[in-house]
Design an enzyme around this catalytic site. Structure first.
Site, PDB file in Angstrom:
ATOM      1  N   ARG A   9      15.774 -10.796  52.521  1.00 56.91           N
ATOM      2  CA  ARG A   9      17.135 -10.579  53.052  1.00 56.91           C
ATOM      3  C   ARG A   9      17.599  -9.126  52.972  1.00 56.91           C
ATOM      4  NH1 ARG A   9      17.799 -15.330  50.105  1.00 56.91           N
ATOM      5  NH2 ARG A   9      17.662 -17.160  51.459  1.00 56.91           N
ATOM      6  N   LYS A  68      20.328   0.903  63.600  1.00 57.87           N
ATOM      7  CA  LYS A  68      19.959  -0.138  64.571  1.00 57.87           C
ATOM      8  C   LYS A  68      18.454  -0.356  64.462  1.00 57.87           C
ATOM      9  CE  LYS A  68      23.389   0.176  68.264  1.00 57.87           C
ATOM     10  NZ  LYS A  68      23.590   0.443  69.703  1.00 57.87           N
ATOM     11  N   GLU A  88      17.973  13.329  75.114  1.00 53.30           N
ATOM     12  CA  GLU A  88      18.963  12.751  74.186  1.00 53.30           C
ATOM     13  C   GLU A  88      19.807  13.865  73.556  1.00 53.30           C
ATOM     14  OE1 GLU A  88      19.581   9.568  73.826  1.00 53.30           O
ATOM     15  OE2 GLU A  88      17.792   8.562  74.578  1.00 53.30           O
ATOM     16  N   LYS A 144      26.161  11.966  65.610  1.00 53.51           N
ATOM     17  CA  LYS A 144      25.862  10.531  65.543  1.00 53.51           C
ATOM     18  C   LYS A 144      26.329   9.952  64.207  1.00 53.51           C
ATOM     19  CE  LYS A 144      22.762   6.789  66.346  1.00 53.51           C
ATOM     20  NZ  LYS A 144      21.519   6.288  66.914  1.00 53.51           N
ATOM     21  N   GLU A 203      29.267  -0.827  66.513  1.00 53.12           N
ATOM     22  CA  GLU A 203      29.561  -0.638  67.942  1.00 53.12           C
ATOM     23  C   GLU A 203      30.648  -1.568  68.469  1.00 53.12           C
ATOM     24  OE1 GLU A 203      26.134   0.541  70.241  1.00 53.12           O
ATOM     25  OE2 GLU A 203      27.022  -0.269  72.048  1.00 53.12           O
ATOM     26  N   ARG A 214      31.119   3.878  69.270  1.00 53.11           N
ATOM     27  CA  ARG A 214      29.660   4.047  69.245  1.00 53.11           C
ATOM     28  C   ARG A 214      29.046   3.842  70.635  1.00 53.11           C
ATOM     29  NH1 ARG A 214      25.287   2.080  64.570  1.00 53.11           N
ATOM     30  NH2 ARG A 214      23.486   2.971  65.641  1.00 53.11           N
ATOM     31  N   ASN A 245      25.866   5.753  74.594  1.00 50.52           N
ATOM     32  CA  ASN A 245      25.078   5.212  75.693  1.00 50.52           C
ATOM     33  C   ASN A 245      25.338   5.925  77.013  1.00 50.52           C
ATOM     34  OD1 ASN A 245      23.667   3.091  74.303  1.00 50.52           O
ATOM     35  ND2 ASN A 245      25.672   2.128  74.070  1.00 50.52           N
ATOM     36  N   HIS A 263      22.934   5.620  79.825  1.00 49.14           N
ATOM     37  CA  HIS A 263      21.956   4.587  79.461  1.00 49.14           C
ATOM     38  C   HIS A 263      21.992   3.352  80.358  1.00 49.14           C
ATOM     39  CE1 HIS A 263      21.126   7.117  76.105  1.00 49.14           C
ATOM     40  NE2 HIS A 263      20.328   6.254  75.536  1.00 49.14           N
ATOM     41  N   HIS A 283      18.531   2.485  81.717  1.00 47.54           N
ATOM     42  CA  HIS A 283      17.805   1.233  81.438  1.00 47.54           C
ATOM     43  C   HIS A 283      17.440   0.523  82.735  1.00 47.54           C
ATOM     44  CE1 HIS A 283      19.610   1.036  77.140  1.00 47.54           C
ATOM     45  NE2 HIS A 283      18.458   1.653  77.148  1.00 47.54           N
ATOM     46  N   HIS A 309      11.699   6.781  78.323  1.00 49.38           N
ATOM     47  CA  HIS A 309      13.114   6.470  78.116  1.00 49.38           C
ATOM     48  C   HIS A 309      13.994   7.710  78.361  1.00 49.38           C
ATOM     49  CE1 HIS A 309      16.631   4.645  76.273  1.00 49.38           C
ATOM     50  NE2 HIS A 309      16.714   5.673  75.453  1.00 49.38           N
TER      51      HIS A 309
END
Ligand SMILES: NC(=O)c1ccc[n+]([C@@H]2O[C@H](COP(=O)([O-])OP(=O)(O)OC[C@H]3O[C@@H](n4cnc5c(N)ncnc54)[C@H](O)[C@@H]3O)[C@@H](O)[C@H]2O)c1
Length: 365
Positions: free
Chosen positions: A121, A143, A185, A227, A237, A241, A245, A248, A252, A265
């Site tokens: 956990r 993340k 980025e 960041k 988020e 946050r 993106n 993005h 994507h 990417h």
């Protein structure tokens, strides 16, 4: 080794340091403080391990540790690979105070972080990012995820690292195309929230491309500071946050439309940011001159600026509708009012997006 730059991601009792400097992998005295108990598993891949694993292992003397070297590539960011991490932890008799060290790019960081979130956990993990993308983005913020055949990053958890060790010296071996993708980025951070950094990048693009470690360290620190600040205010988020993106949703969609692996990417994000900027000139009356500066900087970094031929605007829109950031079926995009001023725009008119993409196919090409 000169003193590394030292930042902190402020998250109360879960706050953690980001150290940035050349040669940090050898500075075990510093990063060993972030390990928890006596058990350590270092996870890497078969491209990065031959280059850097022995330097990390040299710093683990006296501890009970083992290493796991996975095959390279996004195709291995899977539950099967996570199961291999769990097996290695079991083999090590890892208890709740064990630590996973992730040595590699974003794929290894996401996977190892996910395994750390799950084992008993949640155990400690330390990020040692070796790509520019991982240094400025994926290693910070907690993340973690693996991919499923049904989609990318579908299974994951928020799980913060105990430290991020950015050895800028590892960028010396990064393939040129990966370096440039990471720069996309970097440009993103400037574009979304820091006009002064944008101007700095315009001045220092050549030094970054020449891999000047001092200049790279400064750029990485600026990105991580931004960041880290956003993550400390909005860890999961719920709001701000999402600004990270920028570019993005378009990006994507482009990655999927062209087939994974055609565009990196970062390359897709570069093209995506240009679409967002152009849409912003129409929707938010953002300045066309700022969109021009963004295009020029993206091109200067050796990144693509046009939507690849054969990609249908309507198909891109369909893919954009699947984005995780949409709420209740309405398209929610990150656009800008100009350099450094991104904002979340709910309910964007779809016909306008298609028009901008059509123009984009012509304009940027
Ligand atoms: N968690 C997050 O917040 C977040 C954010 C952005 C991206 N990501 C994830 O990150 C992943 C992409 O990361 P990436 O771009 O680092 O890709 P990657 O990890 O696949 O690395 C790119 C390539 O460079 C190689 N490599 C890494 N370091 C090297 C070095 N120093 N020298 C030589 N080769 C080296 C890798 O083995 C790989 O072949 C994706 O899975 C994406 O979903 C996560």
């Amino acid at each position: 080794m000169s003193a590394p730059l030292n930042l902190t991601v402020e998250l109360g009792t879960r706050s953690y340091p980001i150290w940035i400097g050349a040669g940090l992998l050898d500075d075990a005295e510093r990063w060993r403080a972030a390990l928890r108990g006596r058990h350590v598993l270092v996870v890497s891949n078969d491209v990065v391990a031959p280059l850097y694993l022995n330097r990390v292992v040299a710093g683990l003397e006296g501890l009970s540790f083992s290493t796991l070297v996975l095959p390279d590539g996004e195709a291995h960011k899977t539950l099967d690979s996570a199961a291999r991490v769990f097996a290695a932890l079991a083999e090590l008799n890892a208890s709740r105070d064990a630590t996973i060290v992730a040595l590699g790019g974003g794929v290894i960081g996401d996977l190892a972080g996910f395994a750390a979130a799950c084992w008993m956990r949640g155990i400690a993990f330390v990020q040692m990012p070796t790509t520019l993308l991982a240094m400025v983005d994926s290693s910070v913020g907690g993340k973690t995820a693996v991919d499923l055949p049904q989609g990318k990053n579908l299974v994951g958890a928020f799980h913060q690292p105990r430290a991020v060790v950015v050895d800028t010296g590892t960028l010396a071996t990064l393939p040129e195309r990966e370096l440039r993708a990471g720069l996309a980025e970097v440009v993103k951070y400037a574009a979304l929230g820091d006009a002064a950094f944008f101007a700095w990048l315009e001045q220092h693009a050549d030094a970054l491309l020449a891999r000047d470690t001092q200049v790279l360290a400064e750029a990485i620190a600026t990105c991580c500071r931004q960041k880290g600040g956003i993550v400390s205010r909005d860890e999961t988020e719920q709001g701000e946050r999402a600004l990270l993106n920028f570019g993005h949703t378009f990006g994507h969609a482009l990655e999927t439309a062209t087939g994974y692996g055609v565009l990196l990417h970062g390359e897709a994000i570069a093209i995506g940011m240009l679409q967002a900027a152009r849409l912003s000139t129409q929707l938010l009356r953002a300045s066309a001159a700022d969109a021009g500066r963004l295009r020029a900087l993206v091109a200067r970094c050796g990144l693509p600026t046009s939507i690849p031929r054969g990609v249908e605007p309507q198909r891109l829109l369909d893919l954009m509708r699947l984005d995780k950031k949409n709420l209740s079926g309405r398209l929610r995009l990150i656009l800008w009012r100009g350099i450094g001023q991104a904002e979340i725009v709910p309910d964007v008119d779809e016909a306008m997006i298609v028009r901008v993409l059509r123009e984009g196919l012509r304009a940027e090409g």
